[in-house]
Design a protein around this motif. Structure first.
Motif, PDB file in Angstrom:
ATOM      1  N   GLU A  88       0.800  -1.242   0.045  1.00  0.00           N
ATOM      2  CA  GLU A  88      -0.096   0.116  -0.041  1.00  0.00           C
ATOM      3  C   GLU A  88       0.620   1.279   0.006  1.00  0.00           C
ATOM      4  OE1 GLU A  88      -3.176  -0.128  -0.172  1.00  0.00           O
ATOM      5  OE2 GLU A  88      -3.927  -1.998   0.453  1.00  0.00           O
ATOM      6  N   ILE A  89       2.098   1.305  -0.706  1.00  0.00           N
ATOM      7  CA  ILE A  89       2.707   2.260  -0.887  1.00  0.00           C
ATOM      8  C   ILE A  89       2.132   3.816  -1.339  1.00  0.00           C
ATOM      9  CG2 ILE A  89       3.696   2.169  -3.319  1.00  0.00           C
ATOM     10  CD1 ILE A  89       6.648   2.418  -1.929  1.00  0.00           C
ATOM     11  N   GLN A  90       1.024   3.539  -2.062  1.00  0.00           N
ATOM     12  CA  GLN A  90       0.409   4.870  -2.385  1.00  0.00           C
ATOM     13  C   GLN A  90      -0.031   5.962  -1.232  1.00  0.00           C
ATOM     14  OE1 GLN A  90      -1.141   2.139  -2.632  1.00  0.00           O
ATOM     15  NE2 GLN A  90      -3.117   2.250  -1.421  1.00  0.00           N
ATOM     16  N   PHE A  91      -0.027   5.164  -0.123  1.00  0.00           N
ATOM     17  CA  PHE A  91      -0.498   6.082   1.214  1.00  0.00           C
ATOM     18  C   PHE A  91       0.663   6.639   1.989  1.00  0.00           C
ATOM     19  CE2 PHE A  91      -4.104   2.839   1.694  1.00  0.00           C
ATOM     20  CZ  PHE A  91      -5.171   3.762   0.892  1.00  0.00           C
ATOM     21  N   PHE A  92       1.907   6.447   1.349  1.00  0.00           N
ATOM     22  CA  PHE A  92       2.950   7.264   1.869  1.00  0.00           C
ATOM     23  C   PHE A  92       3.039   8.521   1.424  1.00  0.00           C
ATOM     24  CE2 PHE A  92       4.261   2.854   3.220  1.00  0.00           C
ATOM     25  CZ  PHE A  92       4.573   3.091   4.550  1.00  0.00           C
ATOM     26  N   ASP A  93       3.807   9.459   2.264  1.00  0.00           N
ATOM     27  CA  ASP A  93       4.261  10.558   1.597  1.00  0.00           C
ATOM     28  C   ASP A  93       5.148  10.621   0.622  1.00  0.00           C
ATOM     29  OD1 ASP A  93       6.966  11.347   2.980  1.00  0.00           O
ATOM     30  OD2 ASP A  93       5.689   9.884   4.376  1.00  0.00           O
ATOM     31  N   GLY A 125      -0.842   9.565  -5.072  1.00  0.00           N
ATOM     32  CA  GLY A 125       0.145   9.987  -4.136  1.00  0.00           C
ATOM     33  C   GLY A 125       1.485   9.870  -5.007  1.00  0.00           C
ATOM     34  N   PRO A 126       2.421   8.853  -4.328  1.00  0.00           N
ATOM     35  CA  PRO A 126       3.988   8.975  -4.879  1.00  0.00           C
ATOM     36  C   PRO A 126       4.137   7.923  -5.973  1.00  0.00           C
ATOM     37  CG  PRO A 126       3.863   7.568  -2.721  1.00  0.00           C
ATOM     38  CD  PRO A 126       2.394   8.282  -3.164  1.00  0.00           C
ATOM     39  N   MET A 127       3.214   7.185  -6.350  1.00  0.00           N
ATOM     40  CA  MET A 127       2.980   6.264  -7.269  1.00  0.00           C
ATOM     41  C   MET A 127       3.621   6.683  -8.697  1.00  0.00           C
ATOM     42  SD  MET A 127       2.419   3.306  -6.236  1.00  0.00           S
ATOM     43  CE  MET A 127       1.938   2.096  -7.616  1.00  0.00           C
ATOM     44  N   PRO A 128       3.118   7.879  -9.288  1.00  0.00           N
ATOM     45  CA  PRO A 128       3.812   8.492 -10.657  1.00  0.00           C
ATOM     46  C   PRO A 128       5.356   8.294 -10.705  1.00  0.00           C
ATOM     47  CG  PRO A 128       1.756   9.576 -10.120  1.00  0.00           C
ATOM     48  CD  PRO A 128       2.107   8.772  -8.840  1.00  0.00           C
ATOM     49  N   ALA A 129       5.842   9.137  -9.337  1.00  0.00           N
ATOM     50  CA  ALA A 129       7.320   8.981  -9.348  1.00  0.00           C
ATOM     51  C   ALA A 129       8.023   7.767  -9.226  1.00  0.00           C
ATOM     52  CB  ALA A 129       7.739   9.914  -8.409  1.00  0.00           C
TER      53      ALA A 129
END
Ligand SMILES: [Zn+2]
Length: 201
Positions: A88-93, A125-129
């Motif tokens: 669930e890394i999309q929830f991170f800053d 969240g950070p997914m595109p990068a």
């Protein structure tokens, strides 16, 4: 790749119900079987199931550390760890992108699973990068509940308009052809009230 040696980043992306956590657990288990030192993390927000484990929908599970921020994640990685798994890394800053880069540069294999888009099909969240910097990206698909085709979207079917609405019952897997823009009912009513022209007396 399981055979890969040294640091790199692999991302398992897709919508809800696409088997991202199952795939993450499968790869991490292979690393454990290969006697590599593995650590698994997940964001505190995801409390659907047990809090100290990553649990897939098919009930596979793996011990995981729940953490609030990317800085905390970086601090909790133990010396000698070879593989870091993140669910669930999309929830991170957004700092989690740099953390993944630092870990990979230090020789650690980073395997992360996350939603690539939210219920409005906006990159999450950070997914595109993360998708940009990863050496390997796997796009997972669910089965569309309407037409049984390959589903890439998490269609919201109930709840509010917040980006995060945790709970499987609020979503359906949908393909591009079956996806419908969702608006929460309460806000829809409000919008109608505001736009109805008042009769002139
Ligand atoms: Zn469909």
């Amino acid at each position: 790749m399981d055979s890969h040696r040294g640091g790199w980043i692999e991302i398992i992306a897709g919508g809800m119900f696409s088997g991202k956590s199952e795939e993450l657990i499968r790869r991490l288990r292979r690393a454990v079987i290969a006697r590599q030192r593995v650590q698994v993390f997940k964001p505190l927000i995801d409390d659907r199931f047990a809090t100290d484990e990553v649990v897939s929908r098919d009930e596979r599970r793996l011990k995981a550390v729940s953490i609030g921020t990317s800085a905390e994640l970086r601090a909790r990685v133990e010396i000698g760890v070879q593989v870091v798994g993140i669910d669930e890394i999309q929830f991170f800053d957004n700092g989690v992108v740099d953390v993944c880069m630092q870990l990979a540069d230090a020789g650690i294999r980073v395997i992360a699973a996350g939603l690539d888009q939210d219920y409005m099909r906006r990159p999450f969240g950070p997914m595109p990068a993360l998708l940009a910097v990863a050496e390997e990206v796997s796009k997972m698909h669910a089965v569309c509940v309407r037409c049984r085709g390959a589903a890439h979207y998490s269609q919201r079917v109930s709840g509010g308009n917040a980006q995060v609405e945790v709970g499987d019952t609020s979503y359906e897997a949908r393909c591009r052809g079956c996806y419908e823009r969702y608006t929460a009912e309460a806000e829809e009513d409000l919008a109608v009230q505001l736009t109805i022209p008042q009769p002139v007396s």
